[in-house]
Design a protein around this motif. Sequence first.
Motif, PDB file in Angstrom:
ATOM      1  N   ARG A  83       0.839  -1.206   0.000  1.00  0.00           N
ATOM      2  CA  ARG A  83       0.000   0.000   0.000  1.00  0.00           C
ATOM      3  C   ARG A  83       0.875   1.259   0.000  1.00  0.00           C
ATOM      4  O   ARG A  83       0.597   2.228  -0.704  1.00  0.00           O
ATOM      5  N   LEU A  84       1.950   1.236   0.799  1.00  0.00           N
ATOM      6  CA  LEU A  84       2.862   2.370   0.838  1.00  0.00           C
ATOM      7  C   LEU A  84       3.550   2.562  -0.508  1.00  0.00           C
ATOM      8  O   LEU A  84       3.765   3.695  -0.965  1.00  0.00           O
ATOM      9  N   HIS A  85       3.891   1.449  -1.163  1.00  0.00           N
ATOM     10  CA  HIS A  85       4.515   1.510  -2.484  1.00  0.00           C
ATOM     11  C   HIS A  85       3.562   2.156  -3.494  1.00  0.00           C
ATOM     12  O   HIS A  85       3.973   3.000  -4.304  1.00  0.00           O
ATOM     13  N   ARG A  86       2.279   1.789  -3.443  1.00  0.00           N
ATOM     14  CA  ARG A  86       1.288   2.391  -4.342  1.00  0.00           C
ATOM     15  C   ARG A  86       1.129   3.886  -4.055  1.00  0.00           C
ATOM     16  O   ARG A  86       0.981   4.699  -4.967  1.00  0.00           O
ATOM     17  N   LEU A  87       1.173   4.238  -2.774  1.00  0.00           N
ATOM     18  CA  LEU A  87       1.037   5.641  -2.388  1.00  0.00           C
ATOM     19  C   LEU A  87       2.198   6.471  -2.929  1.00  0.00           C
ATOM     20  O   LEU A  87       1.999   7.560  -3.483  1.00  0.00           O
ATOM     21  N   ILE A  88       3.426   5.949  -2.798  1.00  0.00           N
ATOM     22  CA  ILE A  88       4.611   6.666  -3.285  1.00  0.00           C
ATOM     23  C   ILE A  88       4.545   6.839  -4.799  1.00  0.00           C
ATOM     24  O   ILE A  88       4.805   7.924  -5.334  1.00  0.00           O
ATOM     25  N   ASN A  89       4.163   5.758  -5.505  1.00  0.00           N
ATOM     26  CA  ASN A  89       4.031   5.860  -6.958  1.00  0.00           C
ATOM     27  C   ASN A  89       2.958   6.875  -7.342  1.00  0.00           C
ATOM     28  O   ASN A  89       3.107   7.630  -8.312  1.00  0.00           O
ATOM     29  N   GLY A  90       1.867   6.877  -6.559  1.00  0.00           N
ATOM     30  CA  GLY A  90       0.800   7.831  -6.822  1.00  0.00           C
ATOM     31  C   GLY A  90       1.257   9.259  -6.616  1.00  0.00           C
ATOM     32  O   GLY A  90       0.940  10.154  -7.416  1.00  0.00           O
ATOM     33  N   ILE A  91       2.015   9.496  -5.549  1.00  0.00           N
ATOM     34  CA  ILE A  91       2.527  10.845  -5.271  1.00  0.00           C
ATOM     35  C   ILE A  91       3.474  11.297  -6.383  1.00  0.00           C
ATOM     36  O   ILE A  91       3.422  12.444  -6.831  1.00  0.00           O
ATOM     37  N   LEU A  92       4.335  10.382  -6.846  1.00  0.00           N
ATOM     38  CA  LEU A  92       5.267  10.733  -7.918  1.00  0.00           C
ATOM     39  C   LEU A  92       4.526  11.054  -9.212  1.00  0.00           C
ATOM     40  O   LEU A  92       4.861  12.012  -9.916  1.00  0.00           O
ATOM     41  N   ASP A  93       3.499  10.252  -9.532  1.00  0.00           N
ATOM     42  CA  ASP A  93       2.696  10.534 -10.729  1.00  0.00           C
ATOM     43  C   ASP A  93       1.994  11.879 -10.599  1.00  0.00           C
ATOM     44  O   ASP A  93       1.972  12.682 -11.538  1.00  0.00           O
ATOM     45  N   PHE A  94       1.414  12.120  -9.410  1.00  0.00           N
ATOM     46  CA  PHE A  94       0.699  13.373  -9.180  1.00  0.00           C
ATOM     47  C   PHE A  94       1.647  14.561  -9.296  1.00  0.00           C
ATOM     48  O   PHE A  94       1.313  15.587  -9.894  1.00  0.00           O
ATOM     49  N   GLN A  95       2.853  14.405  -8.733  1.00  0.00           N
ATOM     50  CA  GLN A  95       3.842  15.490  -8.765  1.00  0.00           C
ATOM     51  C   GLN A  95       4.267  15.797 -10.203  1.00  0.00           C
ATOM     52  O   GLN A  95       4.397  16.955 -10.597  1.00  0.00           O
ATOM     53  N   LYS A  96       4.466  14.750 -11.007  1.00  0.00           N
ATOM     54  CA  LYS A  96       4.852  14.947 -12.405  1.00  0.00           C
ATOM     55  C   LYS A  96       3.745  15.646 -13.185  1.00  0.00           C
ATOM     56  O   LYS A  96       4.000  16.539 -13.990  1.00  0.00           O
ATOM     57  N   LEU A  97       2.501  15.232 -12.928  1.00  0.00           N
ATOM     58  CA  LEU A  97       1.379  15.843 -13.630  1.00  0.00           C
ATOM     59  C   LEU A  97       1.201  17.300 -13.230  1.00  0.00           C
ATOM     60  O   LEU A  97       0.952  18.172 -14.060  1.00  0.00           O
ATOM     61  N   GLU A  98       1.338  17.567 -11.921  1.00  0.00           N
ATOM     62  CA  GLU A  98       1.129  18.925 -11.413  1.00  0.00           C
ATOM     63  C   GLU A  98       2.210  19.876 -11.919  1.00  0.00           C
ATOM     64  O   GLU A  98       1.941  21.059 -12.167  1.00  0.00           O
ATOM     65  N   SER A  99       3.425  19.363 -12.074  1.00  0.00           N
ATOM     66  CA  SER A  99       4.539  20.218 -12.511  1.00  0.00           C
ATOM     67  C   SER A  99       4.706  20.234 -14.025  1.00  0.00           C
ATOM     68  O   SER A  99       5.584  20.920 -14.548  1.00  0.00           O
TER      69      SER A  99
END
Length: 273
Positions: A100-116
Motif C-alpha cells: 500500500r505504501l509503495h502504491r502511495l509513493i508511486n501515486g505521489i510521484l505521478d501526481f507530482q509529475k502531472l502537477e509540474s
Amino acid sequence: MKRKDGSVFYADISTSQITLFGRKHLMGIFRDITERMQAESARMETIKAKSDFTGMVSHELRTPLAAIKEGVSVVLDKIVGSINDEQKKYLEITQKNVDRLHRLINGILDFQKLESGKMEFKMADNDMNEIVTDIQSTMMILFRKKGLVFELQLCDNLPQVKFDRDKIIQVLTNLTNNALKCTDKGGITIGTRRGDNFIQVMVKDTGIGIKKENMQKLFKEFTQLQRKVGGTGLGLSICRKLIEAHKGRIWAESEFGRGTAFYFTLPIEERRA
C-alpha cells in the motif's frame, strides 16, 4: 513598460478604435499589474518548491521500502527458515501495508509529475475497444472470484484516437479496480460510444454508490470516500489530470445504494484533406 525615471513595470495593455468628431482614433489603456505578477511569481515558486520536495522525499523512500519488501518476501517464502502460522499472519499484514505504501509513493510521484507538467506522453493512434477488451481479459479472474459479471458494450464504428496507451490503461484499470472493490453483487460494465467529435468510455457498477454530498469531493487529491477500500486518495485525482492532459473530460454519476458510473471522453483528431 518603462517609467520616466527608468524603472520597469509589468503592464496590461488593451486597445480599441473610437470615432471622435468624425475621425477614427486608436485608444490605448495601460494598467500597472506589477503586484499581480509578483504574487503569481511567488505562487509558482511555492508550487515548485513543494513539488521538488515531494519528489525528493518520494524517491528517497523507494530504496528502503524496496529492501523491506524484499526482506519480508524472503522470510514469507521460508528461504531463511521455517515460520509458524502466527508469524506468517503478521508478516502478511506487513507485506500488505508495504504494498500500500509503495502504491502511495508511486501515486505521489505521478501526481507530482502531472502537477509540474513533467509527465511525458507518448501519443499515438490507438483502438479503445481493443484496450477495453484486454482489460476485461486481464481482470476477469478477479471478477469470477467475487462472483460478479463483467460485461462489455462496445461501439462498432469507434474510430482510432490519438492518446498515450499506457496512461489510458492506467485510468481504466483504476476505475475498474474501484468498481470491483465497491461491488459485492451484480457486476461491472465497460462501454464505449462515439460522439460528434469525441469518443466516450463508461465504467458502470452495481455497487454501493456515492452519497450526493460526496460527489464534489470525488476527484480531489488525498480524499477518500466511504465507498473506497484501502485507497491512497490519489487515484481519481490522477485519472482526472491524465484525462485533462489528453484534452478530455471525466465525471461521475451515482445513486447511493444502486451503483456508480464513471465517464471520460477523448477528442477525435480532425483529419483535413
